[in-house]
Design a protein around this motif. Structure first.
Motif, PDB file in Angstrom:
ATOM      1  N   UNK A 350       0.827  -1.206   0.000  1.00 25.83           N
ATOM      2  CA  UNK A 350       0.000   0.000   0.000  1.00 25.83           C
ATOM      3  C   UNK A 350       0.867   1.263   0.000  1.00 25.83           C
ATOM      4  N   UNK A 351       1.966   1.221   0.767  1.00 25.69           N
ATOM      5  CA  UNK A 351       2.832   2.402   0.832  1.00 25.69           C
ATOM      6  C   UNK A 351       3.635   2.563  -0.453  1.00 25.69           C
ATOM      7  N   UNK A 352       4.197   1.447  -0.946  1.00 22.65           N
ATOM      8  CA  UNK A 352       5.061   1.514  -2.125  1.00 22.65           C
ATOM      9  C   UNK A 352       4.354   1.287  -3.436  1.00 22.65           C
ATOM     10  N   UNK A 353       3.096   0.856  -3.376  1.00 27.84           N
ATOM     11  CA  UNK A 353       2.337   0.627  -4.588  1.00 27.84           C
ATOM     12  C   UNK A 353       2.593  -0.700  -5.258  1.00 27.84           C
ATOM     13  N   UNK A 354       3.520  -1.502  -4.710  1.00 30.34           N
ATOM     14  CA  UNK A 354       3.878  -2.789  -5.289  1.00 30.34           C
ATOM     15  C   UNK A 354       4.674  -3.568  -4.251  1.00 30.34           C
ATOM     16  N   UNK A 355       4.867  -4.867  -4.496  1.00 26.70           N
ATOM     17  CA  UNK A 355       5.791  -5.647  -3.655  1.00 26.70           C
ATOM     18  C   UNK A 355       6.991  -6.112  -4.467  1.00 26.70           C
ATOM     19  N   UNK A 356       7.147  -5.593  -5.668  1.00 26.52           N
ATOM     20  CA  UNK A 356       8.304  -5.924  -6.503  1.00 26.52           C
ATOM     21  C   UNK A 356       9.515  -5.112  -6.057  1.00 26.52           C
ATOM     22  N   UNK A 357      10.602  -5.797  -5.744  1.00 21.85           N
ATOM     23  CA  UNK A 357      11.808  -5.100  -5.305  1.00 21.85           C
ATOM     24  C   UNK A 357      12.377  -4.198  -6.392  1.00 21.85           C
ATOM     25  N   UNK A 358      12.062  -4.482  -7.639  1.00 18.35           N
ATOM     26  CA  UNK A 358      12.575  -3.665  -8.741  1.00 18.35           C
ATOM     27  C   UNK A 358      11.990  -2.262  -8.717  1.00 18.35           C
ATOM     28  N   UNK A 359      10.836  -2.066  -8.082  1.00 22.94           N
ATOM     29  CA  UNK A 359      10.162  -0.770  -8.103  1.00 22.94           C
ATOM     30  C   UNK A 359       9.942  -0.178  -6.713  1.00 22.94           C
ATOM     31  N   UNK A 360      10.532  -0.785  -5.693  1.00 22.80           N
ATOM     32  CA  UNK A 360      10.393  -0.275  -4.332  1.00 22.80           C
ATOM     33  C   UNK A 360      11.650   0.479  -3.918  1.00 22.80           C
ATOM     34  N   UNK A 361      11.467   1.505  -3.095  1.00 24.34           N
ATOM     35  CA  UNK A 361      12.594   2.268  -2.578  1.00 24.34           C
ATOM     36  C   UNK A 361      12.099   3.413  -1.724  1.00 24.34           C
ATOM     37  N   UNK A 362      12.926   3.822  -0.781  1.00 24.65           N
ATOM     38  CA  UNK A 362      12.596   4.970   0.045  1.00 24.65           C
ATOM     39  C   UNK A 362      11.521   4.737   1.075  1.00 24.65           C
ATOM     40  N   UNK A 363      11.190   3.488   1.367  1.00 28.02           N
ATOM     41  CA  UNK A 363      10.097   3.223   2.298  1.00 28.02           C
ATOM     42  C   UNK A 363      10.482   3.496   3.748  1.00 28.02           C
ATOM     43  N   UNK A 364      11.776   3.542   4.041  1.00 36.84           N
ATOM     44  CA  UNK A 364      12.184   3.841   5.410  1.00 36.84           C
ATOM     45  C   UNK A 364      11.745   5.252   5.810  1.00 36.84           C
ATOM     46  N   UNK A 365      11.836   6.187   4.865  1.00 41.05           N
ATOM     47  CA  UNK A 365      11.361   7.548   5.131  1.00 41.05           C
ATOM     48  C   UNK A 365       9.851   7.644   5.018  1.00 41.05           C
ATOM     49  N   UNK A 366       9.288   6.925   4.060  1.00 35.66           N
ATOM     50  CA  UNK A 366       7.843   7.015   3.824  1.00 35.66           C
ATOM     51  C   UNK A 366       7.043   6.343   4.939  1.00 35.66           C
ATOM     52  N   UNK A 367       7.558   5.224   5.468  1.00 31.00           N
ATOM     53  CA  UNK A 367       6.815   4.462   6.481  1.00 31.00           C
ATOM     54  C   UNK A 367       7.805   3.806   7.442  1.00 31.00           C
ATOM     55  N   UNK A 368       8.418   4.591   8.336  1.00 31.41           N
ATOM     56  CA  UNK A 368       9.427   4.030   9.236  1.00 31.41           C
ATOM     57  C   UNK A 368       8.886   2.940  10.156  1.00 31.41           C
ATOM     58  N   UNK A 369       7.622   3.062  10.568  1.00 32.45           N
ATOM     59  CA  UNK A 369       7.075   2.047  11.479  1.00 32.45           C
ATOM     60  C   UNK A 369       6.857   0.717  10.760  1.00 32.45           C
ATOM     61  N   UNK A 370       6.443   0.783   9.497  1.00 32.45           N
ATOM     62  CA  UNK A 370       6.312  -0.443   8.696  1.00 32.45           C
ATOM     63  C   UNK A 370       7.685  -1.089   8.533  1.00 32.45           C
ATOM     64  N   UNK A 371       8.721  -0.262   8.337  1.00 29.12           N
ATOM     65  CA  UNK A 371      10.084  -0.789   8.242  1.00 29.12           C
ATOM     66  C   UNK A 371      10.470  -1.527   9.511  1.00 29.12           C
ATOM     67  N   UNK A 372      10.089  -0.967  10.662  1.00 25.47           N
ATOM     68  CA  UNK A 372      10.387  -1.608  11.946  1.00 25.47           C
ATOM     69  C   UNK A 372       9.642  -2.935  12.087  1.00 25.47           C
ATOM     70  N   UNK A 373       8.374  -2.941  11.735  1.00 26.33           N
ATOM     71  CA  UNK A 373       7.580  -4.163  11.853  1.00 26.33           C
ATOM     72  C   UNK A 373       8.159  -5.291  11.005  1.00 26.33           C
TER      73      UNK A 373
END
Length: 519
Positions: A350-373
């Motif tokens: 939902x945050x990154x719009x995909x679960x493909x690693x090829x198109x994901x990035x910057x989620x630590x800033x966008x959703x730090x709590x999700x990164x922690x989970x």
């Protein structure tokens, strides 16, 4: 207290009927569903305390004594499976409710989702308390019918395609199981497991072996044991996040539960321990190698799910009290952590719009709590001390060392390698999705990423959506539950040890079903 036993099945079924009657009235459906699963969780906790103190709880449905009627049995193994499953189902339901609030129920339409979800829960609970093989089969069929509806929610082409594969494989497994039941009834004259346990010892060895193999084949399909796991990595990632989480956390464990129950109660002297260890080895290695090749987080998690089923088969194959206790602990651990990680994957999507690693990035800033989970869940699944994943693996390795055979040492090495590779695969995914800057994604060049396999049904779209506080809260609650297994590992291990002691002594189960002696 025995009267509480059938309520774990009847309450979800009545709730399903009520939610169906409410149609598209979302608030009423949500209240009924949450209340039903909350009641089952409370009843399961009461039953767990009761059976731990006083022994198995037995109910003869309709007043017909076994083996003439249906018998429901809750021992320590059934009780802990009931409680953990009810808590997982409740947590995922709250996640689904939160998703429905922000999405308008596009992924989980209330008129279909809630009734079907409660039927799934009833089938799951029925399988755990079934005292005869045919009632266990009924529980499996309830799961099959409900899971097919949930898997194909939304009616997309990919979901219909994998749904057809899923139902064909499940029906083949059901045919094997039903054939095994017919042969067992023909050989022993009963389907009540307590009575089969008494009579199967008198059968010729070749007949016992055939019956054992048929049941194992049927249950290994359900549990996604290699090479019968080919259907799982394609089936689970296409479903909505709540459905995928329930499937990954619970459905394969029904097969594991059935294997534990039948191997220890019906075939305690099975000659198949070494073949099971070989299968466990292959399940671990093939599963984790598949995970390493994935560029999609949900497919990666699906392959790790397969690989970690190998640990449970390893424990069942050893069959010692310590091995069975460690297996039960690992099942509980894996239910909680795998469910949590798939919910985290839903949040990432939902945050990154995909679960493909090829198109994901910057989620630590966008959703730090999700990164922690996701980070904490990954450490737990990877077996980093002092988490429950580490403790469960160490207990299995200790059981293997006590046996001291070359094959157990080989499995211990495979288990250690699988744990390390699991951690590597998840750490790589976390690093790419969360640590990599969003601005680097478009022009990012990586031979490693280029070599990975993406989801074949991925259309390349990136569509971000809102996360509701209820979704984050439900995922956090389940993560806390996984961490509680670490904090309270001592009492949980003590309980699983007592459960294993009961399982290792079939007379406890038989005497509970037939207090006046078997007919």
């Amino acid at each position: 207290m025995n009267l509480l036993v059938p309520l774990v099945v009847t309450i979800p079924l009545l709730g399903s009927a009520l939610t169906l009657a409410f149609g598209r009235r979302r608030p009423q459906q949500i209240v009924v569903s949450v209340l039903a699963l909350t009641l089952v969780a409370v009843i399961s906790a009461v039953l767990l305390v009761q059976v731990d103190q006083t022994g198995p709880a037995v109910v003869n449905v309709g007043g017909w004594d076994a083996p003439w009627g249906i018998v429901l049995v809750v021992d320590r193994l059934s009780a802990i499976m009931l409680l953990v499953s009810a808590l997982m189902l409740l947590g995922v339901l709250l996640f689904a409710v939160g998703q429905g609030i922000v999405d308008g129920d596009r992924e989980t339409p209330v008129s279909i989702f809630h009734p079907t979800y409660l039927v799934l829960a009833a089938g799951l609970f029925n399988a755990f308390i079934a005292g005869d093989l045919f009632n266990l089969y009924v529980g499996f069929e309830m799961l099959l019918s409900a899971s097919y509806v949930l898997l194909t929610l939304g009616g997309t082409g990919a979901r219909i395609r994998v749904g057809v594969t899923y139902i064909v494989v499940s029906l083949m497994s059901s045919i094997l199981f039903l054939s095994a039941i017919a042969l067992i009834y023909g050989a022993t004259g009963t389907v009540t497991m307590a009575l089969i346990s008494e009579r199967v010892a008198d059968l010729p060895p070749d007949v016992k072996l055939v019956l054992n193999l048929l049941l194992l084949l049927a249950f290994c399909v359900k549990a996604a044991v290699f090479p019968l796991s080919f259907w799982l990595p394609d089936s689970y990632p296409t479903a909505p996040a709540p459905v995928t989480a329930v499937f990954a956390g619970l459905l394969t464990k029904v097969g594991i539960y059935a294997i534990i129950r039948t191997q220890t109660l019906l075939f305690p002297e099975s000659p198949l321990s070494v073949p099971l260890m070989v299968v466990a080895f292959l399940t671990m290695i093939v599963g984790i190698l598949g995970a390493l090749a994935q560029a999609d987080i949900k497919r990666l998690l699906s392959f790790t799910l397969v690989s970690h089923i190998g640990y449970m088969i390893f424990g069942i194959a050893m069959g010692t009290p310590l091995a069975i206790a460690a297996t039960i602990f690992y099942v509980v651990h894996h239910i909680t952590v795998q469910t949590t990680l798939f919910l985290c994957a839903g949040l990432i999507e939902r945050v990154g719009g995909t679960t493909s690693l090829a198109r994901l990035g910057g989620l630590l800033k966008a959703a730090p709590f999700v990164a922690f989970l996701f980070f904490v869940g990954a450490l737990n699944l990877g077996g980093i001390p002092p988490f429950s994943g580490f403790l469960g693996k160490i207990a299995l390795f200790q059981a293997g060392a006590e046996i001291g055979e070359p094959v157990t040492y080989i499995l211990m090495g495979a288990g250690a390698a699988t744990s390390l590779l699991t951690l590597y695969a998840l750490a790589r995914a976390w690093n790419v999705a969360f640590w990599r800057e969003a601005g680097e994604v478009e022009d990012y060049e990586s031979p490693m990423l280029d070599a990975l396999l993406d989801d074949p049904d991925d259309e390349g779209a990136v569509t971000t959506r809102t996360i509701s506080p209820l979704m984050t809260g439900a995922t956090t609650a389940l993560l806390v539950l996984t961490l509680s297994l670490t904090v309270f590992a001592g009492p949980v291990f003590a309980f699983t040890g007592r459960a294993a002691a009961n399982i290792e002594n079939p007379a406890t189960y038989i005497d509970a079903v037939f207090p006046n002696g078997a007919p």
